[in-house]
Motif scaffolding. Structure first.
Motif, PDB file in Angstrom:
ATOM      1  N   UNK A  24      41.559 -40.045  23.129  1.00  0.00           N
ATOM      2  CA  UNK A  24      40.193 -40.175  22.596  1.00  0.00           C
ATOM      3  C   UNK A  24      39.414 -38.856  22.618  1.00  0.00           C
ATOM      4  N   UNK A  25      39.605 -38.062  23.658  1.00  0.00           N
ATOM      5  CA  UNK A  25      38.861 -36.804  23.721  1.00  0.00           C
ATOM      6  C   UNK A  25      39.337 -35.836  22.640  1.00  0.00           C
ATOM      7  N   UNK A  26      40.654 -35.765  22.427  1.00  0.00           N
ATOM      8  CA  UNK A  26      41.181 -34.888  21.385  1.00  0.00           C
ATOM      9  C   UNK A  26      40.755 -35.355  20.003  1.00  0.00           C
ATOM     10  N   UNK A  27      40.702 -36.675  19.806  1.00  0.00           N
ATOM     11  CA  UNK A  27      40.233 -37.191  18.510  1.00  0.00           C
ATOM     12  C   UNK A  27      38.800 -36.760  18.245  1.00  0.00           C
ATOM     13  N   UNK A  28      37.971 -36.836  19.276  1.00  0.00           N
ATOM     14  CA  UNK A  28      36.576 -36.435  19.106  1.00  0.00           C
ATOM     15  C   UNK A  28      36.480 -34.961  18.725  1.00  0.00           C
ATOM     16  N   UNK A  29      37.307 -34.140  19.332  1.00  0.00           N
ATOM     17  CA  UNK A  29      37.294 -32.718  19.001  1.00  0.00           C
ATOM     18  C   UNK A  29      37.786 -32.482  17.584  1.00  0.00           C
ATOM     19  N   UNK A  30      38.829 -33.229  17.165  1.00  0.00           N
ATOM     20  CA  UNK A  30      39.338 -33.082  15.799  1.00  0.00           C
ATOM     21  C   UNK A  30      38.325 -33.566  14.778  1.00  0.00           C
ATOM     22  N   UNK A  31      37.627 -34.663  15.085  1.00  0.00           N
ATOM     23  CA  UNK A  31      36.621 -35.166  14.158  1.00  0.00           C
ATOM     24  C   UNK A  31      35.499 -34.150  13.964  1.00  0.00           C
ATOM     25  N   UNK A  32      35.117 -33.526  15.059  1.00  0.00           N
ATOM     26  CA  UNK A  32      34.060 -32.510  14.953  1.00  0.00           C
ATOM     27  C   UNK A  32      34.520 -31.342  14.089  1.00  0.00           C
ATOM     28  N   UNK A  33      35.774 -30.950  14.258  1.00  0.00           N
ATOM     29  CA  UNK A  33      36.303 -29.841  13.457  1.00  0.00           C
ATOM     30  C   UNK A  33      36.408 -30.223  11.993  1.00  0.00           C
ATOM     31  N   UNK A  34      36.880 -31.440  11.704  1.00  0.00           N
ATOM     32  CA  UNK A  34      36.982 -31.894  10.320  1.00  0.00           C
ATOM     33  C   UNK A  34      35.604 -31.918   9.668  1.00  0.00           C
ATOM     34  N   UNK A  35      34.620 -32.436  10.371  1.00  0.00           N
ATOM     35  CA  UNK A  35      33.261 -32.505   9.826  1.00  0.00           C
ATOM     36  C   UNK A  35      32.726 -31.110   9.514  1.00  0.00           C
ATOM     37  N   UNK A  36      32.990 -30.176  10.417  1.00  0.00           N
ATOM     38  CA  UNK A  36      32.502 -28.812  10.215  1.00  0.00           C
ATOM     39  C   UNK A  36      33.164 -28.161   9.001  1.00  0.00           C
ATOM     40  N   UNK A  37      34.484 -28.322   8.886  1.00  0.00           N
ATOM     41  CA  UNK A  37      35.192 -27.731   7.754  1.00  0.00           C
ATOM     42  C   UNK A  37      34.826 -28.419   6.442  1.00  0.00           C
TER      43      UNK A  37
END
Length: 286
Positions: A24-37
């Motif tokens: 779950x923590x890694x997913x949250x980090x990936x979601x933040x990165x996807x949103x930023x890109x």
């Protein structure tokens, strides 16, 4: 930006390991990165922007579904009585340093697990000397519960409990009775719904003013600066009177800690205090 987003989405498409409940923590980090890109891509003029945006949305939806499944599994464990084990697991997944007032992915996870939803009713602006509601970051609550080591004879009272983060978490993970006192009725309704959904019979929420609410059963009190000035002084006097009858502990976070630290009847149970970490005090004869 389009190439970076494409590489990230391609990588996610080749490996479903990131859908595991414990990621779950890694997913949250990936979601933040996807949103930023994706945002940067939308501001540009890339010909593939629409296609990549659709792929990004699909990846986000899969992550949201994985998070919902993880929260449901954790809720089932709470109902099954595994809260103490979950507390240990969440503590190990929490940042080692509990300082600071910011939030992290753990807050979103626990909000989903505890069923913390914004109330439907209208929320009135706080009247002085009360303050705007702000939930305690989850890592602070986990740190506090580990330090308190609550037993079955403890009664934790959260003064200004809001949506019920601490009473719900404590009732789920410890044998203590937990009471939230909150003056905003809509918050109380939401907290009660969360307790009912998780079958937490030891969690109780009262729509009441801290000046008149029944505090007599409390052995531990928590304040996240719910009020200031004379109101804070009057509530602390009520708690002091209880400390004349039996030992109690008082925990606080935020600016009100300075006021508590100045009370001659409270003894700090840690080397020092700071406004961005929960401070724990003791009072009353042993």
């Amino acid at each position: 930006m389009s190439e970076a987003l494409r590489r990230l989405l391609d990588g996610l498409g080749h490996d479903d390991d990131w859908l595991r409940p414990d990621r779950w923590r890694e997913r949250a980090q990936m979601q933040e990165r996807i949103e930023r890109l994706a945002l940067a891509l939308a501001l540009g003029a890339d010909a593939d922007a629409a296609v990549l945006a659709a792929r990004a949305d699909a990846a986000q939806a899969r992550m949201d579904a994985a998070d919902a499944d993880a929260a449901a599994a954790l809720r089932a464990r709470i109902v099954a009585g595994e809260g103490a084990q979950l507390l240990r697991e969440w503590r190990s997944a929490s940042p080692a340093d509990a300082h600071g007032d910011g939030y992290d992915p753990l807050d979103a996870l626990l909000a989903a697990v505890l069923g913390l939803v914004e109330p439907r009713g209208e929320i009135a602006a706080p009247a002085p000397p009360t303050v705007f509601y702000q939930p305690t970051p989850a890592r602070h609550l986990l740190d506090l519960l580990a330090r308190l080591d609550l037993g079955e004879h403890d009664v934790l009272i959260d003064l200004g409990s809001g949506l019920g983060h601490l009473p719900l978490l404590a009732a789920a993970c410890t044998p203590a009775r937990c009471i939230g006192i909150e003056h905003e009725a809509a918050y109380v309704d939401s907290a009660r719904a969360g307790a009912q959904a998780l079958r937490l019979q030891r969690a109780e929420f009262l729509h009441a003013d801290a000046l008149v609410a029944d505090l007599s059963a409390g052995t531990v009190f928590y304040l996240y600066t719910p009020f200031t000035g004379d109101l804070l002084a009057q509530v602390l006097e009520r708690v002091r009177e209880l400390s004349l009858q039996r030992p109690i502990r008082v925990a606080s976070l935020g600016p009100c800690t300075r006021t508590l630290a100045a009370q001659p009847w409270l003894c700090l149970l840690q080397p020092a205090w700071s406004p961005d970490r929960i401070a724990l005090f003791a009072a009353g004869a042993a």
